[in-house]
Design a protein around this motif. Sequence first.
Motif, mmCIF file in Angstrom:
data_model
loop_
_atom_site.group_PDB
_atom_site.id
_atom_site.type_symbol
_atom_site.label_atom_id
_atom_site.label_comp_id
_atom_site.label_asym_id
_atom_site.label_seq_id
_atom_site.Cartn_x
_atom_site.Cartn_y
_atom_site.Cartn_z
ATOM 1 N N SER A 84 0.844 -1.192 0.000
ATOM 2 C CA SER A 84 0.000 0.000 0.000
ATOM 3 C C SER A 84 0.885 1.249 0.000
ATOM 4 N N ALA A 85 1.885 1.234 0.884
ATOM 5 C CA ALA A 85 2.814 2.372 0.959
ATOM 6 C C ALA A 85 3.563 2.531 -0.364
ATOM 7 N N LEU A 86 3.910 1.395 -0.984
ATOM 8 C CA LEU A 86 4.672 1.454 -2.234
ATOM 9 C C LEU A 86 3.940 2.283 -3.289
ATOM 10 N N TRP A 87 2.641 1.996 -3.489
ATOM 11 C CA TRP A 87 1.903 2.678 -4.564
ATOM 12 C C TRP A 87 1.682 4.149 -4.242
ATOM 13 N N ILE A 88 1.421 4.445 -2.971
ATOM 14 C CA ILE A 88 1.248 5.843 -2.582
ATOM 15 C C ILE A 88 2.560 6.605 -2.773
ATOM 16 N N LEU A 89 3.673 5.959 -2.404
ATOM 17 C CA LEU A 89 4.962 6.643 -2.512
ATOM 18 C C LEU A 89 5.414 6.766 -3.965
ATOM 19 N N ILE A 90 4.992 5.825 -4.817
ATOM 20 C CA ILE A 90 5.283 5.973 -6.254
ATOM 21 C C ILE A 90 4.570 7.228 -6.773
ATOM 22 N N ALA A 91 3.309 7.391 -6.347
ATOM 23 C CA ALA A 91 2.545 8.576 -6.772
ATOM 24 C C ALA A 91 3.221 9.848 -6.254
ATOM 25 N N ASN A 92 3.644 9.820 -4.993
ATOM 26 C CA ASN A 92 4.310 10.993 -4.417
ATOM 27 C C ASN A 92 5.641 11.266 -5.127
ATOM 28 N N ALA A 93 6.386 10.191 -5.409
ATOM 29 C CA ALA A 93 7.694 10.359 -6.069
ATOM 30 C C ALA A 93 7.532 10.958 -7.462
ATOM 31 N N TRP A 94 6.433 10.592 -8.120
ATOM 32 C CA TRP A 94 6.214 11.137 -9.465
ATOM 33 C C TRP A 94 6.014 12.656 -9.414
ATOM 34 N N MET A 95 5.378 13.125 -8.339
ATOM 35 C CA MET A 95 5.206 14.580 -8.200
ATOM 36 C C MET A 95 6.557 15.276 -8.033
ATOM 37 N N GLN A 96 7.484 14.580 -7.377
ATOM 38 C CA GLN A 96 8.797 15.184 -7.112
ATOM 39 C C GLN A 96 9.729 15.033 -8.317
ATOM 40 N N TYR A 97 9.485 13.996 -9.116
ATOM 41 C CA TYR A 97 10.340 13.745 -10.271
ATOM 42 C C TYR A 97 9.460 13.156 -11.376
ATOM 43 N N PRO A 98 8.736 14.040 -12.109
ATOM 44 C CA PRO A 98 7.777 13.522 -13.093
ATOM 45 C C PRO A 98 8.469 12.904 -14.315
ATOM 46 N N VAL A 99 8.261 11.605 -14.498
ATOM 47 C CA VAL A 99 8.842 10.884 -15.641
ATOM 48 C C VAL A 99 7.777 9.962 -16.231
ATOM 49 N N GLY A 100 8.057 9.422 -17.410
ATOM 50 C CA GLY A 100 7.181 8.434 -18.029
ATOM 51 C C GLY A 100 5.856 8.988 -18.501
ATOM 52 N N MET A 101 5.812 10.302 -18.794
ATOM 53 C CA MET A 101 4.538 10.899 -19.215
ATOM 54 C C MET A 101 4.761 11.850 -20.384
ATOM 55 N N GLN A 102 3.658 12.209 -21.048
ATOM 56 C CA GLN A 102 3.727 13.317 -22.006
ATOM 57 C C GLN A 102 2.510 14.206 -21.798
#
Lengths: 71, 527
Positions: free
Chosen positions: B144-162
Amino acid sequence: MRMKSVFDRVFRYCVNELRAHTIGVVAVLFGISIFLVLYLFLKPYFFPNFMETTFKTDEERGRYMIEQITR
Amino acid sequence: MEQFDFSLVDWSRLQFAMTAMYHWIFVSLTIGLALIVAIMETVYVRTGNEEWKRLTKFWMIIFGVNFALGVATGIILEFQFGTNWSNYSWFVGDVFGAPLAIEGFMAFFLEATFIAVMFFGWNRVSKGFHLLSTWLVAGSVCLSALWILIANAWMQYPVGMQFNPDMARMEMINFWEVIFSPVAISKFFHSVASCWITGGVVVVGISSWFLLKKRHIEQARRSILVGAAVGLLGSALVMITGDTSARVVAQTQPMKLAVMEGLYEGTEGAPFSIVAFFNSTNNPERPYEHEQMALEIPKLLSLMSTHDFNAFVPGIVDLIEGNEAHGIMSAYERARRGQVAQNTLREMKDARDVNPAEYARLRALFNDDKWLNEYMIHFGYGYFYDEDINVFRQNVARLMPNVPLNYWSFRIMVGLGFLFIVVLAVLGWWAYKDRLEGKGRTCFYRLAIVSIPLVYICTWAGWIVAEVGRQPWAIQDWLPTFAATTSGMDTGSVKTTFFLFVVTFTVFLIAALKIIITQIKKGPKEG
């Protein structure tokens, strides 16, 4: 008759477990009360769904968002 | 920037921060206790010793209360993304929503299913299946923590998107890049390990209270043994991942690193400051300028952030004014380019129905890598742009997070982390050697009890570094926090609900503490 017996057993099991686990009941009540507060009170009164009610399509919402984020 | 309602932004931020801090009280202990309970039950199943079963059941009750309140407060956090941060949710929903949805479907369902077996399955399922359920709960709280922290990490370092310019939203193009981003990996292990420290410190602290009261001495010794082992394992992992985090932050969020170290002027062989005091110079041309007095260790910051004693570490001034020699663009230039990107997006939208040729020309820019790298990657800086240089200078001060708050939060986190290592190691060693009742132990019992509130201050300080340190960004370099709030929302609604949430959470916390204290007073045997 047999179905009634199964339901009866399940019902009695639930009642007995709830009586035996008062802390569990309190914990479940925490969760339910949060849902009630959020969805029956806070959401309709304080946070109306502006985007959903003002625009019909995602395209319209997208245009509105461009205006918002390029102010 | 005068078009933004900063009162709404500040109240929304306060509400989210308050909810997150309450949430973290329960979540950190839930994750830590889940592992401790699973280890205790494993010992019970392997040895058949009923004492371990009693201990498992005792700590499981405390785990259960925290789990329930973690869910209740977590729901409100997710609710706030939609109510208070709807611009943000629209902008990133396609990327951010995915990990949150997976968390709900995968981790939360797993937890919800097996927690029922864990609590109500004693004597109804086999020992082995019960143990498996407990380990599945311990694993799923981490998942559970993993998925929430992946979401949080994406805000800090946005990758894999366009960016989709027609819909004004980010779209995921590489799922693996999002979940295996270096920020996500270091953040996950660092946060989960910190929860193990929390669990260890709380178990050791409560057990020390038993020792102080001379009650349940053998159970307390066993609890300290497991709690200290888990806490020390967490401490070791926190130090390793902390080292990784420093390098990741240096690469992805250099302003956060400069602010948490109070580094104004960048330098080669940058020192690490142990203690520093800051005073604003009140220079209107450089509103970010401060004087500081610091006690420093030479070259340590360069070593921490790059593993090279002599490497250059940019300071706040370099990141705002630019540093050509080290290839750092000034904030003014980034803001100008960001403004070009924002104007292009707006012109494209306006041309869509009235000038198809112009629309097609502008739309094509959003598929042109050269233009994207030249202008679009600075999109968020455009909010700070102003043709009047004096206004821009005032705006640019917002690009720098609060220095003393971040600086001291980082040092509180690290300092308390070392204190917990001492407490856990000493009490763990005495428990292992069965020497918990010797002379001079009382002060350590008291220190372990005092460590319980301190461990929460420590983890909160960590989150302040992570979240206040990344300001002004909701999404790094793309969307500032002030542009992420819900447009046109009434500040009064946020204020009112803020106070409602404060009251609700405080009642919940008091109720939880009452239940936990009652259980502690009963102790493992009667629990």
